[in-house]
Design a protein around this motif. Structure first.
Motif, short mmCIF file in Angstrom:
data_model
loop_
_atom_site.label_atom_id
_atom_site.label_comp_id
_atom_site.label_asym_id
_atom_site.label_seq_id
_atom_site.Cartn_x
_atom_site.Cartn_y
_atom_site.Cartn_z
N GLN A 139 63.13 67.43 16.98
CA GLN A 139 61.87 66.98 17.56
C GLN A 139 61.27 65.89 16.67
OE1 GLN A 139 60.50 67.88 20.44
NE2 GLN A 139 62.00 69.48 20.94
N ALA A 140 60.59 64.94 17.30
CA ALA A 140 59.97 63.86 16.54
C ALA A 140 58.96 64.41 15.53
CB ALA A 140 59.28 62.89 17.51
N GLU A 141 58.25 65.48 15.90
CA GLU A 141 57.28 66.07 14.99
C GLU A 141 57.95 66.57 13.71
OE1 GLU A 141 57.59 66.74 18.13
OE2 GLU A 141 55.67 66.46 19.17
N THR A 142 59.16 67.14 13.86
CA THR A 142 59.87 67.67 12.69
C THR A 142 60.30 66.55 11.76
OG1 THR A 142 60.70 69.50 14.06
CG2 THR A 142 61.82 69.09 11.97
N ILE A 143 60.85 65.48 12.34
CA ILE A 143 61.26 64.34 11.51
C ILE A 143 60.05 63.71 10.84
CG2 ILE A 143 62.37 62.09 11.52
CD1 ILE A 143 64.32 64.32 11.97
N ALA A 144 58.94 63.60 11.59
CA ALA A 144 57.72 63.03 11.02
C ALA A 144 57.23 63.88 9.84
CB ALA A 144 56.64 62.93 12.09
N ALA A 145 57.33 65.20 9.98
CA ALA A 145 56.91 66.08 8.89
C ALA A 145 57.79 65.87 7.66
CB ALA A 145 56.97 67.54 9.35
N HIS A 146 59.10 65.70 7.87
CA HIS A 146 60.02 65.42 6.76
C HIS A 146 59.62 64.13 6.05
CE1 HIS A 146 62.60 68.76 7.38
NE2 HIS A 146 63.15 68.34 8.52
N ILE A 147 59.27 63.12 6.84
CA ILE A 147 58.93 61.82 6.27
C ILE A 147 57.61 61.90 5.50
CG2 ILE A 147 58.32 59.42 6.82
CD1 ILE A 147 60.20 59.68 9.26
N ARG A 148 56.61 62.58 6.08
CA ARG A 148 55.30 62.67 5.42
C ARG A 148 55.38 63.46 4.12
NH1 ARG A 148 53.32 63.34 10.84
NH2 ARG A 148 53.46 65.61 10.55
N SER A 149 56.24 64.49 4.11
CA SER A 149 56.36 65.31 2.90
C SER A 149 57.44 64.80 1.96
CB SER A 149 56.67 66.76 3.30
OG SER A 149 57.91 66.83 4.00
N GLY A 163 65.25 77.14 22.27
CA GLY A 163 64.03 76.41 21.96
C GLY A 163 63.42 75.75 23.17
N VAL A 164 62.46 74.87 22.91
CA VAL A 164 61.77 74.16 24.00
C VAL A 164 62.76 73.27 24.74
CG1 VAL A 164 59.94 72.53 24.55
CG2 VAL A 164 59.62 74.18 22.68
N GLY A 165 62.83 73.46 26.05
CA GLY A 165 63.73 72.64 26.87
C GLY A 165 65.16 73.12 26.89
N GLY A 166 65.45 74.23 26.18
CA GLY A 166 66.83 74.72 26.11
C GLY A 166 67.38 75.12 27.47
N THR A 167 66.56 75.83 28.25
CA THR A 167 66.99 76.24 29.60
C THR A 167 67.28 75.03 30.47
OG1 THR A 167 65.64 78.25 29.41
CG2 THR A 167 66.36 77.59 31.62
N GLN A 168 66.44 74.01 30.35
CA GLN A 168 66.64 72.79 31.14
C GLN A 168 67.94 72.10 30.74
OE1 GLN A 168 63.41 69.99 30.90
NE2 GLN A 168 64.49 68.41 32.09
N MET A 224 86.76 69.37 28.98
CA MET A 224 85.77 69.18 27.93
C MET A 224 84.72 70.29 27.98
SD MET A 224 86.39 66.68 25.88
CE MET A 224 84.78 66.68 25.09
N GLU A 225 84.19 70.65 26.82
CA GLU A 225 83.16 71.68 26.76
C GLU A 225 82.19 71.31 25.64
OE1 GLU A 225 83.00 76.49 27.03
OE2 GLU A 225 84.39 75.64 25.57
N ALA A 226 80.90 71.40 25.93
CA ALA A 226 79.87 71.15 24.92
C ALA A 226 79.44 72.48 24.31
CB ALA A 226 78.66 70.46 25.56
N LEU A 227 79.44 72.54 22.98
CA LEU A 227 79.03 73.76 22.27
C LEU A 227 77.60 73.57 21.80
CD1 LEU A 227 82.29 74.40 20.18
CD2 LEU A 227 81.72 75.19 22.49
N ILE A 228 76.66 74.29 22.43
CA ILE A 228 75.24 74.14 22.17
C ILE A 228 74.79 75.20 21.17
CG2 ILE A 228 72.96 73.93 23.22
CD1 ILE A 228 74.96 71.99 24.40
N ASP A 229 74.13 74.76 20.11
CA ASP A 229 73.63 75.72 19.13
C ASP A 229 72.62 76.66 19.79
OD1 ASP A 229 73.24 76.76 16.41
OD2 ASP A 229 71.23 75.91 16.65
N GLN A 230 72.69 77.95 19.43
CA GLN A 230 71.84 78.96 20.05
C GLN A 230 70.36 78.65 19.85
OE1 GLN A 230 72.75 82.93 18.81
NE2 GLN A 230 71.22 83.88 20.11
N ARG A 231 69.99 78.12 18.67
CA ARG A 231 68.59 77.80 18.40
C ARG A 231 68.09 76.66 19.28
NH1 ARG A 231 70.48 77.95 12.29
NH2 ARG A 231 72.32 77.32 13.51
#
Length: 322
Positions: free
Chosen positions: A116-126, A59-64, A48-55
């Protein structure tokens, strides 16, 4: 002398041919053993292999994410995915052909979308959640993906700073679940995200083994399965098998009952006319056991007779036959 040399040459050719055949046979055995090893449930991680999007990786926590997956022993690769911050999965399936093992790359039908929760929240608010939903649904058009899971990262941390409560979050993502079958998980940190990736890897890696196992169990269960042909042949054997589903009714008792009442309808009609009389009549049926000097005769008995009557007269599907 020439004849001896000719026989010696032919003998050498025969030995060489035998050696080649033996090597080929060993190669086939080794290849099949490798394929069999790859099919084992406990070896899912190797294929099995996980394909992780480059972005997502940058991004934040990507290295972890990448470091933790490596520590967990899960293979991963950073790629450019069609949609940002997604994780898809690849499984390598082994096959054998004439002693040669080949590896086929299979793209699994499951994609994780990490936001990120902030991104989803922004989608909901707008009121822009529809646009995000359309991006998710676009993944379903590639003829591979059929299951999408949305992982909302940092919900608890964001929720402490936000006036939005958990109910509002769930109401906002309900449409994704109900209309597009996109499951949403609210996760707290990167460690929990990595655990989700690991769980999906494990589930997808073990899925072929479980499918083969269920198929083998089904095939095994049909080896002694009874069938009724178009002419009605085998009907009595099916009825006898049905009778044996009742506790304390063995093959001898079932056969004796079926000889007098050769179908469930005939037996049910007989019982319907007089249950108490049916119990007495069934209990008195003679059951022949053994052959020759070991042959003996016994009767069905009242306990088995009561269960048969209860089975063929009850109209309650939840009634227990004790």
């Amino acid at each position: 002398m020439v004849q001896d040399e000719k026989e010696k040459t032919e003998l050498q050719k025969a030995r060489e041919q035998k050696r080649i055949e033996k090597e080929k046979e060993n190669a086939v055995k080794q290849a099949r053993a490798a394929v069999a090893k790859g099919m084992k449930k406990e070896n899912w991680m190797e294929y099995m292999e996980a394909l992780i999007d480059q972005r997502l990786a940058e991004g934040v926590g990507g290295t972890q994410i990448l470091t933790t997956l490596e520590i967990e022993g899960i293979k991963s690769q950073v790629v450019n995915q069609p949609m940002r911050n997604t994780v898809s999965f690849v499984r390598y399936e082994l096959s054998e052909n004439d002693g040669i093992v080949s590896k086929t790359k299979i793209f699994e039908d499951t994609v994780l979308v990490v936001e990120q929760a902030e991104t989803i929240a922004a989608h909901i608010r707008s009121d822009n959640l529809a646009s995000f939903k359309n991006q998710c649904c676009s993944l379903l058009t590639n003829n591979v993906t059929s299951t999408i899971t949305l992982l909302v990262l940092g919900f608890i941390r964001h929720n402490k700073k936000s006036v939005m409560n958990r109910l509002e979050w769930e109401q906002a993502t309900l449409e994704l679940q109900m209309e597009h079958n996109i499951t949403t998980f609210l996760i707290t940190d990167v460690a929990q995200l990595v655990e989700h990736i690991r769980m999906y890897c494990k589930a997808l890696g073990e899925r072929p083994h479980k499918l083969r196992k269920s198929k083998d169990l089904f095939i095994g269960a049909t080896k002694n399965q009874l069938f009724v042909d178009r002419e009605g042949g085998g009907y009595l054997q099916v009825f006898i098998a049905q009778l044996q589903e009742i506790r304390s009714v063995n093959e001898a008792i079932a056969t004796a009952v079926a000889q007098l009442y050769p179908s469930p309808v005939i037996l049910s009609n007989f019982i319907a006319r007089d249950k108490e009389g049916a119990v007495a009549a069934l209990a008195d049926i003679q059951v022949r056991r053994g052959v020759g000097v070991l042959a003996n005769i016994r009767r069905v008995g009242p306990e088995a007779a009561k269960r048969i009557v209860q089975f063929y007269s009850s109209s309650d599907p939840d009634e227990q036959i004790v």
